[in-house]
Design an enzyme around this catalytic site. Structure first.
Site, PDB file in Angstrom:
ATOM      1  N   HIS A   1       0.816  -1.225   0.000  1.00 32.65           N
ATOM      2  CA  HIS A   1       0.000   0.000   0.000  1.00 32.65           C
ATOM      3  C   HIS A   1       0.842   1.264   0.000  1.00 32.65           C
ATOM      4  O   HIS A   1       0.363   2.326   0.382  1.00 32.65           O
ATOM      5  CB  HIS A   1      -0.957  -0.018   1.211  1.00 32.65           C
TER       6      HIS A   1
ATOM      7  N   CYS B   1       9.480  19.346 -10.857  1.00 39.17           N
ATOM      8  CA  CYS B   1       8.776  20.079 -11.920  1.00 39.17           C
ATOM      9  C   CYS B   1       7.778  21.109 -11.387  1.00 39.17           C
ATOM     10  O   CYS B   1       7.157  21.821 -12.164  1.00 39.17           O
ATOM     11  CB  CYS B   1       8.057  19.090 -12.845  1.00 39.17           C
TER      12      CYS B   1
HETATM   13  P1  OAD Z   1      -7.308  -3.317  10.465  1.00 38.53           P
HETATM   14  O1  OAD Z   1      -7.471  -2.133  11.355  1.00 38.53           O
HETATM   15  O2  OAD Z   1      -8.430  -3.645   9.548  1.00 38.53           O
HETATM   16  O3  OAD Z   1      -7.039  -4.604  11.360  1.00 38.53           O
HETATM   17  C1  OAD Z   1      -6.076  -4.597  12.380  1.00 38.53           C
HETATM   18  C2  OAD Z   1      -6.005  -5.989  12.962  1.00 38.53           C
HETATM   19  O4  OAD Z   1      -4.956  -6.010  13.917  1.00 38.53           O
HETATM   20  C3  OAD Z   1      -7.286  -6.445  13.691  1.00 38.53           C
HETATM   21  O5  OAD Z   1      -7.626  -7.754  13.256  1.00 38.53           O
HETATM   22  C4  OAD Z   1      -6.868  -6.444  15.170  1.00 38.53           C
HETATM   23  O6  OAD Z   1      -7.532  -7.457  15.910  1.00 38.53           O
HETATM   24  C5  OAD Z   1      -5.390  -6.725  15.047  1.00 38.53           C
HETATM   25  N1  OAD Z   1      -4.571  -6.268  16.184  1.00 38.53           N
HETATM   26  C6  OAD Z   1      -4.771  -5.228  17.024  1.00 38.53           C
HETATM   27  N2  OAD Z   1      -3.774  -5.113  17.903  1.00 38.53           N
HETATM   28  C7  OAD Z   1      -2.895  -6.114  17.623  1.00 38.53           C
HETATM   29  C8  OAD Z   1      -1.649  -6.535  18.163  1.00 38.53           C
HETATM   30  N3  OAD Z   1      -1.088  -5.897  19.180  1.00 38.53           N
HETATM   31  N4  OAD Z   1      -1.032  -7.606  17.600  1.00 38.53           N
HETATM   32  C9  OAD Z   1      -1.598  -8.260  16.552  1.00 38.53           C
HETATM   33  N5  OAD Z   1      -2.755  -7.908  15.998  1.00 38.53           N
HETATM   34  C10 OAD Z   1      -3.405  -6.854  16.514  1.00 38.53           C
HETATM   35  O7  OAD Z   1      -5.932  -3.114   9.671  1.00 38.53           O
HETATM   36  P2  OAD Z   1      -5.437  -3.846   8.329  1.00 38.53           P
HETATM   37  O8  OAD Z   1      -5.873  -5.264   8.303  1.00 38.53           O
HETATM   38  O9  OAD Z   1      -3.982  -3.565   8.219  1.00 38.53           O
HETATM   39  O10 OAD Z   1      -5.563   0.334   3.565  1.00 38.53           O
HETATM   40  O11 OAD Z   1      -6.209  -3.041   7.229  1.00 38.53           O
HETATM   41  C11 OAD Z   1      -5.931  -3.286   5.879  1.00 38.53           C
HETATM   42  C12 OAD Z   1      -5.993  -2.011   5.084  1.00 38.53           C
HETATM   43  O12 OAD Z   1      -7.221  -1.337   5.344  1.00 38.53           O
HETATM   44  C13 OAD Z   1      -4.944  -0.978   5.446  1.00 38.53           C
HETATM   45  O13 OAD Z   1      -3.718  -1.199   4.799  1.00 38.53           O
HETATM   46  C14 OAD Z   1      -5.581   0.309   5.005  1.00 38.53           C
HETATM   47  C15 OAD Z   1      -6.959   0.090   5.540  1.00 38.53           C
HETATM   48  O14 OAD Z   1      -7.970   0.802   4.941  1.00 38.53           O
HETATM   49  C16 OAD Z   1      -5.535   1.501   2.922  1.00 38.53           C
HETATM   50  O15 OAD Z   1      -5.502   2.580   3.483  1.00 38.53           O
HETATM   51  C17 OAD Z   1      -5.537   1.340   1.448  1.00 38.53           C
END
Ligand code: OAD
Length: 260
Positions: A128, A159
Site C-alpha cells: 500500500h 517540476c
Molecule cells: P485493520 O485495522 O483492519 O485490522 C487490524 C487488525 O490487527 C485487527 O484484526 C486487530 O484485531 C489486530 N490487532 C490489534 N492489535 C494487535 C496486536 N497488538 N497484535 C496483533 N494484531 C493486533 O488493519 P489492516 O488489516 O492492516 O488500507 O487493514 C488493511 C488495510 O485497510 C490498510 O492497509 C488500510 C486500511 O484501509 C488503505 O488505506 C488502502
C-alpha cells in the site's frame, strides 16, 4: 498468584516451532495490528481505529484528494508525524530476527509506516505504498524530500507539480511489481504468517489463502478472530509484540537473550 510474565506467556505449539526451524521459505503478511504496540492506530478496531473516527471516502480516495487536496494532505501529514515518533516494537524486531535465521524470508506489508525497515528487515514488499514518500501528479516522480510551507500540498522539487502521498487509496490498483512479488512469495512459501490484519481488504486478504492453496502451513497471530482464522493450521491469539518474540525464543533457544 501467577507472575505477570507467566500470565503473558502464549502456548507455542511444538509442531509450529519445528515448522519454523525447518522452513525453507517463510513469508509474512502484516497489517496495522503489528504496529499497534508502537502506538500507531489501526483502522477497523471499534472506537480507536482510524475508520471509526474518520470517513475513508473523505480522506483515502482519489476523489477526496481532487475535492480537497489540502485536507487530505494535512491528514497524512498528521499521520506522518505520529509515525515519526513511533519506534519499532518487539514484534517488528522478532520478524527481523526470523529473517536472519531462515534460508528465505519474504515480508509483505499493508502498512505504510516503514517500521519493518526501521526494525532491520532488509527487504519489505510494500503493498500500500509508504507515507515517507510522495509522488508528483504531473511528472510522476517519487520523492522523499519536499518542503512543507507556503503551499499545501507542497510542490514537486523536480517540476513544480502538485505532490500526493505515495500510498494506495481505495479504488486504486496496487503497485504491480509489489503485488506480483507478494503472490510469488505466497506460492513459494512453506510457512506463511498472517500478523495483525483483519483480512478484509483485497487483494492482500487473498494472500494467506493463496499460500494455503499452494501447500504452505498457515499461522495467524492476532488477539481477535478474522475471516481467515478457520483456515489456519495454527492460531496464536495475542498481541504480536508478545507472541512473536516468544515464538523466536522457542524456535532458537540457543540464541535467546538471557532472561533478566
Ligand atoms: P485493520 O485495522 O483492519 O485490522 C487490524 C487488525 O490487527 C485487527 O484484526 C486487530 O484485531 C489486530 N490487532 C490489534 N492489535 C494487535 C496486536 N497488538 N497484535 C496483533 N494484531 C493486533 O488493519 P489492516 O488489516 O492492516 O488500507 O487493514 C488493511 C488495510 O485497510 C490498510 O492497509 C488500510 C486500511 O484501509 C488503505 O488505506 C488502502
Amino acid at each position: 498468584m501467577m507472575s505477570e510474565s507467566l500470565a503473558d506467556r502464549i502456548i507455542i505449539p511444538e509442531a509450529l516451532v519445528e515448522a519454523l526451524r525447518h522452513a525453507e521459505h517463510v513469508a509474512v503478511l502484516t497489517g496495522a495490528g503489528i504496529s499497534a504496540e508502537s502506538g500507531v492506530p489501526t483502522f477497523r478496531e471499534a472506537q480507536k481505529g482510524l475508520w471509526a473516527q474518520y470517513n475513508p471516502e473523505d480522506l483515502a480516495t482519489q476523489e477526496a484528494f481532487e475535492r480537497d487536496p489540502r485536507r487530505v494532505w494535512e491528514w497524512y501529514a498528521w499521520r506522518r508525524k505520529l509515525i515519526a515518533r513511533a519506534e519499532p516494537n518487539p514484534g517488528h524486531l522478532a520478524l527481523a530476527q526470523i529473517e536472519e535465521r531462515v534460508p528465505r524470508f519474504s515480508l509483505i506489508t499493508q502498512n505504510i509506516d516503514e517500521l519493518h525497515f526501521r526494525a532491520g528487515c532488509k527487504e519489505t514488499i510494500e503493498l500500500h505504498g509508504s507515507i515517507g514518500r510522495s509522488r508528483c501528479l504531473s511528472c510522476d516522480e517519487v520523492t522523499r524530500e519536499w518542503v512543507e510551507g507556503d503551499e499545501t500540498p507542497p510542490r514537486c522539487p523536480n517540476c513544480g507539480g502538485m505532490l500526493r502521498p505515495d500510498v494506495v487509496w481505495f479504488g486504486e490498483a496496487l503497485p504491480f511489481d509489489a503485488l506480483a512479488r507478494a503472490v510469488a512469495a505466497a506460492h513459494d512459501a512453506d510457512l506463511f504468517f498472517s500478523v495483525g490484519t483483519s483480512g478484509v481488504v483485497y487483494p492482500a486478504a487473498a494472500l494467506p489463502l493463496e499460500a494455503i492453496e499452494y501447500g504452505a502451513t498457515a499461522v495467524e497471530i492476532n488477539p481477535e478472530e478474522t475471516p481467515a482464522t478457520v483456515m489456519m493450521d495454527f492460531v496464536l491469539k495475542g498481541p504480536a509484540g508478545r507472541v512473536l518474540p516468544q515464538l523466536v525464543a522457542a524456535a532458537w533457544p540457543e540464541q535467546a537473550a538471557p532472561q533478566q
